[in-house]
Design an enzyme around this catalytic site. Structure first.
Site, short mmCIF file in Angstrom:
data_model
loop_
_atom_site.label_atom_id
_atom_site.label_comp_id
_atom_site.label_asym_id
_atom_site.label_seq_id
_atom_site.Cartn_x
_atom_site.Cartn_y
_atom_site.Cartn_z
N ARG A 1 0.83 -1.21 0.00
CA ARG A 1 0.00 0.00 0.00
C ARG A 1 0.87 1.27 0.00
O ARG A 1 0.53 2.26 -0.64
CB ARG A 1 -0.93 0.00 1.21
CG ARG A 1 -2.00 -1.08 1.11
CD ARG A 1 -2.93 -1.06 2.30
NE ARG A 1 -3.63 0.19 2.45
CZ ARG A 1 -4.19 0.62 3.58
NH1 ARG A 1 -4.11 -0.13 4.67
NH2 ARG A 1 -4.82 1.77 3.64
N HIS B 1 -7.60 7.55 12.03
CA HIS B 1 -7.12 6.17 11.91
C HIS B 1 -5.60 6.07 11.77
O HIS B 1 -5.08 5.06 11.31
CB HIS B 1 -7.82 5.47 10.72
CG HIS B 1 -9.29 5.27 10.95
ND1 HIS B 1 -10.17 4.92 9.96
CD2 HIS B 1 -10.04 5.37 12.07
CE1 HIS B 1 -11.39 4.82 10.45
NE2 HIS B 1 -11.35 5.10 11.73
N CYS C 1 12.18 -2.32 16.68
CA CYS C 1 12.30 -1.10 17.48
C CYS C 1 13.77 -0.77 17.73
O CYS C 1 14.55 -1.63 18.13
CB CYS C 1 11.58 -1.30 18.81
SG CYS C 1 11.77 0.06 19.96
P1 NAD Z 1 -14.82 3.93 3.19
O1 NAD Z 1 -15.56 3.17 4.20
O2 NAD Z 1 -14.48 5.33 3.47
O3 NAD Z 1 -15.60 3.70 1.73
C1 NAD Z 1 -15.23 4.27 0.51
C2 NAD Z 1 -16.39 5.15 0.03
O4 NAD Z 1 -15.93 5.99 -1.00
C3 NAD Z 1 -17.60 4.37 -0.52
O5 NAD Z 1 -18.78 4.87 0.05
C4 NAD Z 1 -17.56 4.70 -2.02
O6 NAD Z 1 -18.86 4.79 -2.58
C5 NAD Z 1 -16.91 6.05 -2.04
N1 NAD Z 1 -16.18 6.38 -3.25
C6 NAD Z 1 -15.53 5.57 -4.12
N2 NAD Z 1 -14.95 6.30 -5.10
C7 NAD Z 1 -15.24 7.60 -4.84
C8 NAD Z 1 -14.90 8.85 -5.47
N3 NAD Z 1 -14.15 8.90 -6.57
N4 NAD Z 1 -15.38 9.99 -4.92
C9 NAD Z 1 -16.14 9.97 -3.81
N5 NAD Z 1 -16.48 8.83 -3.17
C10 NAD Z 1 -16.03 7.67 -3.68
O7 NAD Z 1 -13.45 3.35 2.97
P2 NAD Z 1 -13.10 1.84 2.88
O8 NAD Z 1 -12.38 1.75 1.62
O9 NAD Z 1 -14.30 1.02 3.09
O10 NAD Z 1 -12.08 1.69 4.12
C11 NAD Z 1 -12.39 1.58 5.49
C12 NAD Z 1 -11.22 2.13 6.33
O11 NAD Z 1 -9.93 1.99 5.73
C13 NAD Z 1 -11.35 3.62 6.53
O12 NAD Z 1 -10.68 3.98 7.69
C14 NAD Z 1 -10.58 4.11 5.34
O13 NAD Z 1 -10.31 5.45 5.37
C15 NAD Z 1 -9.36 3.23 5.40
N6 NAD Z 1 -8.69 3.27 4.07
C16 NAD Z 1 -7.90 4.36 3.82
C17 NAD Z 1 -7.34 4.52 2.58
C18 NAD Z 1 -6.50 5.76 2.36
O14 NAD Z 1 -5.85 6.25 3.29
N7 NAD Z 1 -6.50 6.29 1.15
C19 NAD Z 1 -7.59 3.60 1.56
C20 NAD Z 1 -8.40 2.49 1.86
C21 NAD Z 1 -8.94 2.36 3.13
ZN ZN Z 2 10.42 -0.76 21.70
#
Ligand code: NAD
Ligand code: ZN
Length: 248
Positions: free
Chosen positions: A70, A119, A147
């Protein structure tokens, strides 16, 4: 559409305390997969099976392999119009803070200053045994990393499924949600608590919500305005509109 954008711009410019809540969707157009899309999979594993304390106990190397995969994607990613427009709104003094569930640091890369990370951040690691924390300048090659203080395993400084959120960030998020008279809810599925409860605080206080998400969520029907479009596309139009008003 044009009508909706004008309404949104008016709400934004009339607000006294604008706050944004963002999720993985805000970074999707930067090429960072969300967890729930098919691109979020790595070696056919579901994130829910890797981002857990149990998975780390069983196989820390495999969990770190997933995180470094990632990190490679995130390292290459550039902020998109959504990140950039939110940073501009902060610079203008309109947006007061961003509460994000993302760990990618793209809001800060776009220039946002007041970012509450609920997070954690993928570029930090912390010791599983002592208080040592490290900012990762490069992607760790020798995994799992150890560490420098006590030699125990380091883990990513992010919140895993089933873990509590950092207290200070969570308290700030509740404070900001209570103070907001308008909240932009962008790219979050609202399936993960307690982040999902924040917009409902705004609604309970009789304040306004603008949701930007191509897919329906539990908030969509209750929001003041729901925009069924991608985040970067939408913010490109919003910020252009605000610029034009400034120039006239
Ligand atoms: P989430 O629960 O925030 O879901 C993603 C949402 O984004 C969905 O509702 C989807 O419909 C919407 N979406 C998709 N493409 C879009 C766009 N172009 N514009 C606007 N909305 C859009 O995230 P998740 O993927 O279910 O992940 C859950 C956890 O993991 C959260 O804490 C999340 O932030 C984290 N995570 C973070 C990252 C990152 O830092 N970029 C990536 C993946 C997951
Ligand atoms: Zn330590």
């Amino acid at each position: 559409m044009e009508d909706q954008i004008e309404k949104i711009v008016n709400l934004i410019l009339d607000s006294n305390f604008l706050v944004a809540l963002t999720g993985a969707g805000v970074s999707a157009e930067s090429g960072i997969p969300t967890f729930r899309g098919k691109d979020g999979l790595w070696k056919k594993y579901r994130p829910e099976d890797l981002a857990t304390p149990d998975a780390f106990k069983r196989n820390p190397r495999e969990v770190w392999e997933w995180y470094t995969w990632r990190m490679k994607i995130i390292q290459k990613a550039k902020p998109n119009y959504a990140h950039v427009c939110l940073a501009e709104l902060e610079k203008k003094g309109i947006l007061k803070a961003i509460i994000t569930q993302n760990v990618d640091g793209l809001h800060q890369k776009a220039g946002s200053k007041n970012v509450i990370e609920l997070h954690g951040n993928i570029w930090r690691a912390r010791c599983t045994q002592c208080d040592y924390k490290e900012y990762l300048q490069t992607i760790p090659q020798d995994i799992p990393p150890k560490c420098k203080k006590c030699g125990s395993l380091l883990r990513p400084d992010v919140v895993w499924f089933g873990e509590p959120l950092p207290t200070e960030a969570l308290n700030m998020a509740f404070y900001l949600s209570n103070k907001a008279d308008l909240m932009l809810v962008v790219g979050t599925s609202l399936l993960v608590q307690p982040a999902a409860s924040l917009p409902f605080i705004v609604l309970k206080n009789n304040n306004k919500i603008i949701e930007i998400n191509p897919n329906e969520t539990i908030l969509s029907k209750k929001a003041t305005i729901t925009v069924r479009m991608k985040a970067a596309e939408t913010f490109k139009i919003i910020c252009k509109h605000i610029e034009e008003l400034n120039n006239n």
